[in-house]
Design an enzyme around this catalytic site. Structure first.
Site, PDB file in Angstrom:
ATOM      1  N   LYS A  18       0.837  -1.211   0.000  1.00 17.61           N
ATOM      2  CA  LYS A  18       0.000   0.000   0.000  1.00 17.61           C
ATOM      3  C   LYS A  18       0.870   1.258   0.000  1.00 17.61           C
ATOM      4  O   LYS A  18       0.617   2.206  -0.733  1.00 17.61           O
ATOM      5  CB  LYS A  18      -0.937  -0.002   1.215  1.00 17.61           C
ATOM      6  CG  LYS A  18      -2.044  -1.025   1.103  1.00 17.61           C
ATOM      7  CD  LYS A  18      -2.924  -1.131   2.353  1.00 17.61           C
ATOM      8  CE  LYS A  18      -3.912  -2.275   2.147  1.00 17.61           C
ATOM      9  NZ  LYS A  18      -4.893  -2.404   3.240  1.00 17.61           N
ATOM     10  N   ASP A  72     -11.547   2.662   4.003  1.00 15.54           N
ATOM     11  CA  ASP A  72     -11.914   1.244   3.947  1.00 15.54           C
ATOM     12  C   ASP A  72     -13.427   1.055   3.757  1.00 15.54           C
ATOM     13  O   ASP A  72     -13.879  -0.017   3.384  1.00 15.54           O
ATOM     14  CB  ASP A  72     -11.545   0.549   5.274  1.00 15.54           C
ATOM     15  CG  ASP A  72     -10.162  -0.076   5.250  1.00 15.54           C
ATOM     16  OD1 ASP A  72      -9.740  -0.523   4.174  1.00 15.54           O
ATOM     17  OD2 ASP A  72      -9.527  -0.136   6.325  1.00 15.54           O
ATOM     18  N   GLN A 118      -5.011  -1.479   9.590  1.00 15.45           N
ATOM     19  CA  GLN A 118      -4.941  -2.798   8.965  1.00 15.45           C
ATOM     20  C   GLN A 118      -5.510  -3.859   9.903  1.00 15.45           C
ATOM     21  O   GLN A 118      -5.182  -3.897  11.087  1.00 15.45           O
ATOM     22  CB  GLN A 118      -3.486  -3.110   8.587  1.00 15.45           C
ATOM     23  CG  GLN A 118      -3.300  -4.365   7.758  1.00 15.45           C
ATOM     24  CD  GLN A 118      -3.813  -4.227   6.313  1.00 15.45           C
ATOM     25  OE1 GLN A 118      -3.997  -3.123   5.806  1.00 15.45           O
ATOM     26  NE2 GLN A 118      -4.049  -5.339   5.672  1.00 15.45           N
TER      27      GLN A 118
HETATM   28  N1  L34 Z   1      -8.257  -2.329   7.219  1.00 14.77           N
HETATM   29  N2  L34 Z   1      -7.541  -4.448   6.625  1.00 14.77           N
HETATM   30  C1  L34 Z   1      -8.019  -3.244   6.262  1.00 14.77           C
HETATM   31  N3  L34 Z   1      -8.245  -2.911   4.967  1.00 14.77           N
HETATM   32  C2  L34 Z   1      -8.008  -3.806   3.979  1.00 14.77           C
HETATM   33  O1  L34 Z   1      -8.305  -3.496   2.713  1.00 14.77           O
HETATM   34  C3  L34 Z   1      -7.494  -5.057   4.309  1.00 14.77           C
HETATM   35  N4  L34 Z   1      -7.154  -5.996   3.349  1.00 14.77           N
HETATM   36  C4  L34 Z   1      -7.375  -7.417   3.651  1.00 14.77           C
HETATM   37  C5  L34 Z   1      -6.713  -7.703   5.002  1.00 14.77           C
HETATM   38  N5  L34 Z   1      -6.891  -6.626   5.986  1.00 14.77           N
HETATM   39  C6  L34 Z   1      -7.289  -5.377   5.650  1.00 14.77           C
HETATM   40  C7  L34 Z   1      -6.102  -5.885   2.529  1.00 14.77           C
HETATM   41  O2  L34 Z   1      -5.467  -4.853   2.374  1.00 14.77           O
HETATM   42  C8  L34 Z   1      -6.673  -8.095   2.503  1.00 14.77           C
HETATM   43  N6  L34 Z   1      -5.842  -7.068   1.909  1.00 14.77           N
HETATM   44  C9  L34 Z   1      -4.876  -7.287   0.915  1.00 14.77           C
HETATM   45  C10 L34 Z   1      -4.165  -6.254   0.309  1.00 14.77           C
HETATM   46  C11 L34 Z   1      -3.209  -6.497  -0.657  1.00 14.77           C
HETATM   47  C12 L34 Z   1      -2.940  -7.772  -1.061  1.00 14.77           C
HETATM   48  C13 L34 Z   1      -3.632  -8.812  -0.470  1.00 14.77           C
HETATM   49  C14 L34 Z   1      -4.588  -8.575   0.512  1.00 14.77           C
HETATM   50  C15 L34 Z   1      -1.873  -8.035  -2.074  1.00 14.77           C
HETATM   51  O3  L34 Z   1      -1.062  -7.191  -2.357  1.00 14.77           O
HETATM   52  N7  L34 Z   1      -1.847  -9.249  -2.654  1.00 14.77           N
HETATM   53  C16 L34 Z   1      -0.889  -9.678  -3.652  1.00 14.77           C
HETATM   54  C17 L34 Z   1       0.130 -10.681  -3.104  1.00 14.77           C
HETATM   55  C18 L34 Z   1       0.658 -10.385  -1.758  1.00 14.77           C
HETATM   56  C19 L34 Z   1       1.664 -11.407  -1.263  1.00 14.77           C
HETATM   57  O4  L34 Z   1       2.648 -11.630  -1.969  1.00 14.77           O
HETATM   58  O5  L34 Z   1       1.450 -11.974  -0.183  1.00 14.77           O
HETATM   59  C20 L34 Z   1      -1.652 -10.407  -4.760  1.00 14.77           C
HETATM   60  O6  L34 Z   1      -1.155 -10.436  -5.878  1.00 14.77           O
HETATM   61  O7  L34 Z   1      -2.716 -10.947  -4.458  1.00 14.77           O
END
Ligand code: L34
Length: 292
Positions: A52, A119, A96
């Site tokens: 982020k 959010d 988060q």
């Molecule tokens: N307050 N908490 C709050 N807001 C959110 O919007 C979230 N979320 C979820 C968990 N807790 C939160 C996120 O940010 C899930 N989430 C989130 C954000 C980004 C990614 C995954 C979940 C992400 O970047 N995923 C990548 C791979 C990441 C890795 O390598 O582990 C992808 O390509 O899916």
């Protein structure tokens, strides 16, 4: 493989570029700011929060990540949020999740000023969403709606089955898609693990959104031919053959379902990057609302 892959990573990059242009075009004084609070050292949360911060930087959004120790008290966290509510440099505030068990997450969510609640978790914003007058679109569900739109998959009149009823994904997903609006207007079923016959429900899905947090829970026999599969799960599964000791997998059995579905999102590179892209959009929206 039969299904077309929905490339969330590249759509997210496109949206981030759009936000970057919009930020650059803002009239002179100031720029959007996002404060992210991370309590503790959950390894997955650390990755997401880092992603982020990077995305903000690239889009020209000022972002600060406050890392607080696992032992932070609820009162300390609430005081931190209060300070950010009153800090004009920050237009978005994101705490988060998950939070350590000694902190009441709902109390924390309700402490964030609704105007800065990028959010869309505050009950005020959840209510606005339900009646179809949202200030913000919840990031993950909005990212999914955006993915469908950019792949010309119109949910209007289709049966969407949402697997999972969390306040972060399942419920807001249903609330978005059921709205009488462009890119929505769907017939929505919210299903979960207590269903007497889950398979009978998922087999009806024209669009299946899997958000239950169980690795490869959805198998090919649960999916209708030519369905659109949106996989929200990001599970870490032990894998000694990998250097980092685990691999990422979604809530659906990708390999077999890709032979049956018309479209499918991969994990990683599907919904996750879209969550971040929509967060940037919301931060820009918060800035615009607060500077009106
Ligand atoms: N307050 N908490 C709050 N807001 C959110 O919007 C979230 N979320 C979820 C968990 N807790 C939160 C996120 O940010 C899930 N989430 C989130 C954000 C980004 C990614 C995954 C979940 C992400 O970047 N995923 C990548 C791979 C990441 C890795 O390598 O582990 C992808 O390509 O899916």
């Amino acid at each position: 493989m039969k299904a077309q892959i929905i490339d969330g990573k590249s759509v997210a990059a496109q949206i981030r570029e759009e936000v970057r242009n919009d930020v650059a075009a803002l009239a002179g004084n100031g720029k959007p700011g996002l404060a992210v609070i991370l309590v503790g050292n959950d390894p997955a949360s650390e990755v997401y929060v880092r992603n982020k911060g990077r995305a903000c930087e690239k889009a020209g959004i000022h972002s600060v990540t406050r890392k607080l120790p696992e032992t932070t008290s609820e009162a300390e966290l609430l005081a931190e949020i209060d300070a950010l509510n009153n800090d004009n440099n920050f237009h978005g505030i994101l705490v988060q999740l998950p939070l350590p068990p000694h902190i009441d997450a709902q109390k924390v969510i309700e402490a964030v000023s609704p105007e800065k609640d990028v959010d869309c978790f505050h009950p005020f914003n959840v209510g606005k969403l339900v009646i179809g007058m949202p200030l913000f679109a919840p990031c993950t569900p909005a990212g999914i709606v955006e993915l469908l739109a950019r792949y010309n998959i119109d949910p209007s009149g289709k049966h969407v089955v949402v697997l999972g009823r969390s306040n972060i994904v399942g419920k807001p997903m249903a609330n978005l898609l059921v709205q009488k609006a462009k890119g929505a207007n769907a017939i929505v079923t919210v299903a979960h693990s207590a269903a007497q016959d889950l398979k009978a429900l998922t087999l009806q899905a024209d669009i299946l959104v899997a958000a239950i947090g169980r690795p490869e829970f959805v198998t090919a026999d649960m999916v209708k031919e030519d369905a659109v599969i949106i996989d929200v799960g990001i599970n870490r599964v032990d894998d000694p053959s990998r250097e980092r000791g685990y691999r990422l997998t979604g809530d659906v059995d990708f390999e077999s379902i890709a032979e049956k579905a018309s479209y499918i999102t991969p994990v990683p590179g599907g919904v996750g990057p879209m969550t971040i892209a929509m967060l940037l959009k919301n931060t820009l929206t918060a800035y615009q609302n607060l500077n009106r």
